[in-house]
Design an enzyme around this catalytic site. Structure first.
Site, PDB file in Angstrom:
ATOM      1  N   HIS A 247      37.049  21.684  -4.432  1.00 38.38           N
ATOM      2  CA  HIS A 247      36.468  22.910  -4.972  1.00 38.38           C
ATOM      3  C   HIS A 247      34.943  22.919  -4.843  1.00 38.38           C
ATOM      4  O   HIS A 247      34.348  23.970  -4.585  1.00 38.38           O
ATOM      5  CB  HIS A 247      36.864  23.054  -6.447  1.00 38.38           C
ATOM      6  CG  HIS A 247      36.066  24.078  -7.185  1.00 38.38           C
ATOM      7  ND1 HIS A 247      36.197  25.427  -6.941  1.00 38.38           N
ATOM      8  CD2 HIS A 247      35.106  23.952  -8.135  1.00 38.38           C
ATOM      9  CE1 HIS A 247      35.367  26.082  -7.729  1.00 38.38           C
ATOM     10  NE2 HIS A 247      34.697  25.226  -8.455  1.00 38.38           N
TER      11      HIS A 247
ATOM     12  N   ARG B  12      48.016  29.138   6.267  1.00 34.67           N
ATOM     13  CA  ARG B  12      48.917  28.042   5.877  1.00 34.67           C
ATOM     14  C   ARG B  12      49.572  28.408   4.552  1.00 34.67           C
ATOM     15  O   ARG B  12      48.958  28.285   3.498  1.00 34.67           O
ATOM     16  CB  ARG B  12      48.125  26.739   5.761  1.00 34.67           C
ATOM     17  CG  ARG B  12      47.460  26.297   7.059  1.00 34.67           C
ATOM     18  CD  ARG B  12      46.740  24.963   6.862  1.00 34.67           C
ATOM     19  NE  ARG B  12      46.154  24.484   8.089  1.00 34.67           N
ATOM     20  CZ  ARG B  12      44.862  24.586   8.410  1.00 34.67           C
ATOM     21  NH1 ARG B  12      44.026  25.192   7.571  1.00 34.67           N
ATOM     22  NH2 ARG B  12      44.403  24.107   9.544  1.00 34.67           N
TER      23      ARG B  12
ATOM     24  N   ARG C 171      51.973  31.568   9.041  1.00 34.65           N
ATOM     25  CA  ARG C 171      52.862  30.494   9.480  1.00 34.65           C
ATOM     26  C   ARG C 171      53.877  30.225   8.378  1.00 34.65           C
ATOM     27  O   ARG C 171      53.501  30.042   7.220  1.00 34.65           O
ATOM     28  CB  ARG C 171      52.067  29.217   9.781  1.00 34.65           C
ATOM     29  CG  ARG C 171      52.951  28.080  10.294  1.00 34.65           C
ATOM     30  CD  ARG C 171      52.126  26.842  10.631  1.00 34.65           C
ATOM     31  NE  ARG C 171      51.550  26.221   9.445  1.00 34.65           N
ATOM     32  CZ  ARG C 171      50.703  25.192   9.477  1.00 34.65           C
ATOM     33  NH1 ARG C 171      50.323  24.684  10.644  1.00 34.65           N
ATOM     34  NH2 ARG C 171      50.228  24.684   8.368  1.00 34.65           N
TER      35      ARG C 171
ATOM     36  N   ASN D 139      46.374  19.404  16.786  1.00 35.78           N
ATOM     37  CA  ASN D 139      46.345  18.204  15.952  1.00 35.78           C
ATOM     38  C   ASN D 139      47.635  17.406  16.098  1.00 35.78           C
ATOM     39  O   ASN D 139      47.622  16.189  16.340  1.00 35.78           O
ATOM     40  CB  ASN D 139      46.113  18.581  14.485  1.00 35.78           C
ATOM     41  CG  ASN D 139      44.776  19.256  14.263  1.00 35.78           C
ATOM     42  OD1 ASN D 139      43.977  19.364  15.184  1.00 35.78           O
ATOM     43  ND2 ASN D 139      44.533  19.714  13.055  1.00 35.78           N
ATOM     44  N   ASP D 140      48.776  18.086  15.936  1.00 36.14           N
ATOM     45  CA  ASP D 140      50.057  17.393  16.089  1.00 36.14           C
ATOM     46  C   ASP D 140      50.387  17.133  17.550  1.00 36.14           C
ATOM     47  O   ASP D 140      50.965  16.091  17.885  1.00 36.14           O
ATOM     48  CB  ASP D 140      51.189  18.201  15.440  1.00 36.14           C
ATOM     49  CG  ASP D 140      51.348  17.872  13.960  1.00 36.14           C
ATOM     50  OD1 ASP D 140      50.830  16.824  13.538  1.00 36.14           O
ATOM     51  OD2 ASP D 140      51.971  18.658  13.237  1.00 36.14           O
TER      52      ASP D 140
ATOM     53  N   ARG E 229      46.350   9.603  13.694  1.00 37.97           N
ATOM     54  CA  ARG E 229      44.885   9.696  13.613  1.00 37.97           C
ATOM     55  C   ARG E 229      44.352   9.270  12.261  1.00 37.97           C
ATOM     56  O   ARG E 229      43.145   9.113  12.093  1.00 37.97           O
ATOM     57  CB  ARG E 229      44.433  11.120  13.938  1.00 37.97           C
ATOM     58  CG  ARG E 229      44.961  12.172  13.013  1.00 37.97           C
ATOM     59  CD  ARG E 229      44.524  13.538  13.476  1.00 37.97           C
ATOM     60  NE  ARG E 229      45.072  14.558  12.598  1.00 37.97           N
ATOM     61  CZ  ARG E 229      44.441  15.664  12.266  1.00 37.97           C
ATOM     62  NH1 ARG E 229      43.254  15.896  12.752  1.00 37.97           N
ATOM     63  NH2 ARG E 229      44.995  16.548  11.479  1.00 37.97           N
TER      64      ARG E 229
ATOM     65  N   CYS F  58      44.939  26.723  17.607  1.00 38.69           N
ATOM     66  CA  CYS F  58      44.474  26.695  16.221  1.00 38.69           C
ATOM     67  C   CYS F  58      44.216  25.294  15.692  1.00 38.69           C
ATOM     68  O   CYS F  58      44.053  25.109  14.492  1.00 38.69           O
ATOM     69  CB  CYS F  58      45.478  27.407  15.317  1.00 38.69           C
ATOM     70  SG  CYS F  58      47.116  26.658  15.290  1.00 38.69           S
TER      71      CYS F  58
END
Length: 593
Positions: free
Chosen positions: A190, A297, A333, A455-456, A466, A503
């Site tokens: 935050h 997300r 998504r 990323n994946d 990673r 993305c």
């Protein structure tokens, strides 16, 4: 002079006097065993402390200034944590079964959650344990009889704290805060969101802060490198002051052009959108020139809840997002959860290899009722006219057809019930598995668009975790296999006449974006704070240069040679951008560098 290290979460440099909002109270927690007669009253004592804090943050929610209103959503998430039985329920069970005091029991419950969160693969969700610690710390303070009173700030200061809770936001005089530094926090905490909203530097995770800094000390907060310089020498102060003005000039320059289209000198148009998790991030997207939401997300709505979200809750969330962003397109998504993204209401799965287990679309097909609720909510929200839906972790044709069949079933249900929806809702898939890449031409005939999740894709293609410190250096975005895989997907999409976006983190990497442009990718989607810098790089490039660079990269036989080639080219073409750009990325430095 001394330098304390932390995690940079909001770029910039600020020089001022330290002012502590709160400290940890550093003494050890009381640990007592209780006679049986006091177990019941101790559980009531814990409930009262939780309820007291819940009332305080609910009241604070109503006092949040209009320009920070979006932070009310974080307060909602903290209320969810307070009510989550995995925290309060487990703590009370420890009081009852072990006969221990509330402070000790709550500490044990947090430790249990920390173990669960440490096993998660996704950094965003691992960082959520910071929220749990913040909530727990405030309950511990109430158990100790401490109040929520905030010290008055009399002049502009560098605000320092053990942590800054969302409730604190309501009482802070934000116009007097030059920078934020905290002991607690991670990259997605935050504190970082608040600092970026206010446009001030911030460094979190500074473990030695309370021991080394006193109220009134002269400090320099370097949100570029993630350091706090105490009592800087005259020469160092002059150097940092000069860097501060250089960065502010650079930032002003990229912000002036952030609302211009992402278009090269010779007219190639690249859409630049944002990846977000929460509605509260929308103002940041718009302010930074985002042309839409390329990835929303939806997992966040399922986190830290005692009950699953209802269709009505999800419908309202998605409709609000689409309405606020209109006419810009929003891509939702579907639930990408599993053993690596913890959803408390589903419980933890006993899987030996969760990265290859029941997650994402597989989890949705396993829990069809949960999936149907989400699909119905998305369809109902699609009346806004700017929503697209995409399915994650698709490995082959069967999964696409199963997901589309459920979407058709949801359409039929809503039609029968008299609900309105967009019958032509665009449907896409995430291309993040090597199996999907290999049959991209087949999959392209089934959907309206592709979105490449690098990323994946990189992890699965190279067999690299990673987050594993022993092998993370081998996580290479510009590995020849990765570059060729992305190009294959782009070519397959264009041959089928559908759009393709990217993305993953490569979209916010200045060393990778010109290569993606050379492939003629249609859209990139990245962290909102990175949009202005990437747009400026796009607007200074030419497609001829990008295609020539791509040709050289495709001809390169090794990642070492590719990295050297790309670094030399990018540093030569964009020297000003690279002086500051990596500091603007809300992530670790890319291994490609």
């Amino acid at each position: 002079m001394a330098t304390l290290k932390g995690i940079p979460v909001s770029a910039g440099i600020s020089i001022g006097r330290a002012f502590f909002l709160n400290r940890s109270g550093a003494g050890p927690l009381p640990r007592q065993t209780l006679p049986e007669a006091l177990v019941g009253p101790e559980m009531v004592r814990l409930d009262r402390a939780i309820e007291q804090f819940a009332q305080e943050i609910e009241q604070a929610r109503e006092r949040i200034p209009a320009d920070l209103r979006e932070h009310a959503l974080i307060i909602d998430s903290h209320l969810m944590i307070l009510k989550d039985p995995k925290l309060s329920g487990v703590a009370k069970r420890y009081i009852q079964t072990l006969g221990i005091n509330a402070e000790w029991a709550l500490d044990k419950a947090v430790a249990d959650l920390e173990k669960a969160f440490e096993a998660l693969d996704d950094q965003y969700f691992r960082d959520r344990i910071q929220d749990v610690r913040t909530v727990s710390g405030r309950v511990q303070a109430r158990l100790a009889g401490q109040t929520a009173e905030i010290r008055a700030i009399e002049s502009r200061v560098v605000l320092m704290a053990h942590d800054v809770s969302p409730a604190d936001t309501a009482s802070l005089e934000t116009d007097k805060i030059m920078a934020l530094v905290t002991v607690q926090g991670g990259k997605t905490s935050h504190t970082g969101i608040l600092a970026r909203t206010l446009g001030i530097p911030a460094v979190v995770g500074v473990t030695e802060l309370e021991r080394e800094v006193r109220d009134g000390d002269l400090v320099v907060v370097d949100g570029l490198r993630g350091v706090v310089v105490l009592s800087p020498a005259e020469e160092e102060l002059a150097r940092l002051s000069d860097l501060k003005y250089q960065f502010e000039a650079y930032q002003a320059g990229i912000m002036r052009g952030c609302h211009l289209p992402g278009e090269t000198i010779d007219g190639y148009r690249l859409k630049v959108k944002a990846n977000i998790e929460m509605l509260e991030e929308v103002p940041t997207v718009v302010n930074n020139g985002g042309e839409g939401i390329g990835l929303y997300r939806t997992e966040y709505s399922y986190m830290n809840r005692a009950k699953l979200p209802t269709e009505e809750e999800l419908y309202q969330e998605y409709l609000d997002l689409a309405t606020i962003m209109s006419p810009r397109r929003v891509t939702l998504r579907t639930l990408d959860a599993g053993a690596d993204k913890f959803v408390s209401t589903l419980g933890s799965l006993d899987e030996r290899n969760p990265a290859l287990g029941l997650r994402a679309i597989r989890l949705c097909m396993h829990h069809r009722d949960i999936f149907m609720t989400q699909l119905r909510a998305m369809l109902r929200a699609s009346v806004a006219g700017n929503i697209s839906v995409m399915f994650p972790m698709i490995s082959g044709l069967r999964e696409i057809r199963q997901a589309k069949a459920m979407l058709a079933e949801a359409r039929a249900q809503l039609r029968q019930e008299g609900h309105r929806f967009n019958a032509d809702l665009p449907v896409g898939i995430m291309m993040e598995l090597p199996s999907a890449v290999m049959i991209a031409e087949i999959l392209a005939r089934e959907v309206d668009f592709f979105s490449i999740g690098t990323n994946d894709l990189i992890q699965y293609s190279l067999g690299i975790d990673r987050t594993n410190r022993y092998v993370s250096h081998m996580y290479q975005p510009l590995h020849p296999a990765v570059v060729r895989s992305i190009k294959h997907v782009v070519d397959a999409a264009h041959q089928a006449g559908i759009e393709v976006s990217l993305c993953g983190e490569m979209a916010s990497d200045p060393f990778c974006v010109p290569i993606l442009m050379g492939m003629q990718i249609d859209c990139i989607s990245l962290t909102p704070q990175a949009i202005p810098g990437i747009k400026r790089i796009i607007r200074q490039a030419t497609m001829d240069d990008c295609k020539n660079l791509l040709k050289l990269v495709l001809e390169s036989p090794s990642v070492t040679r590719t990295n050297a080639l790309v670094q030399e080219t990018i540093f030569r073409q964009f020297p000003d951008e690279l002086m500051f750009y990596s500091s603007l990325l809300d992530r670790e430095e890319s291994p490609a560098h």
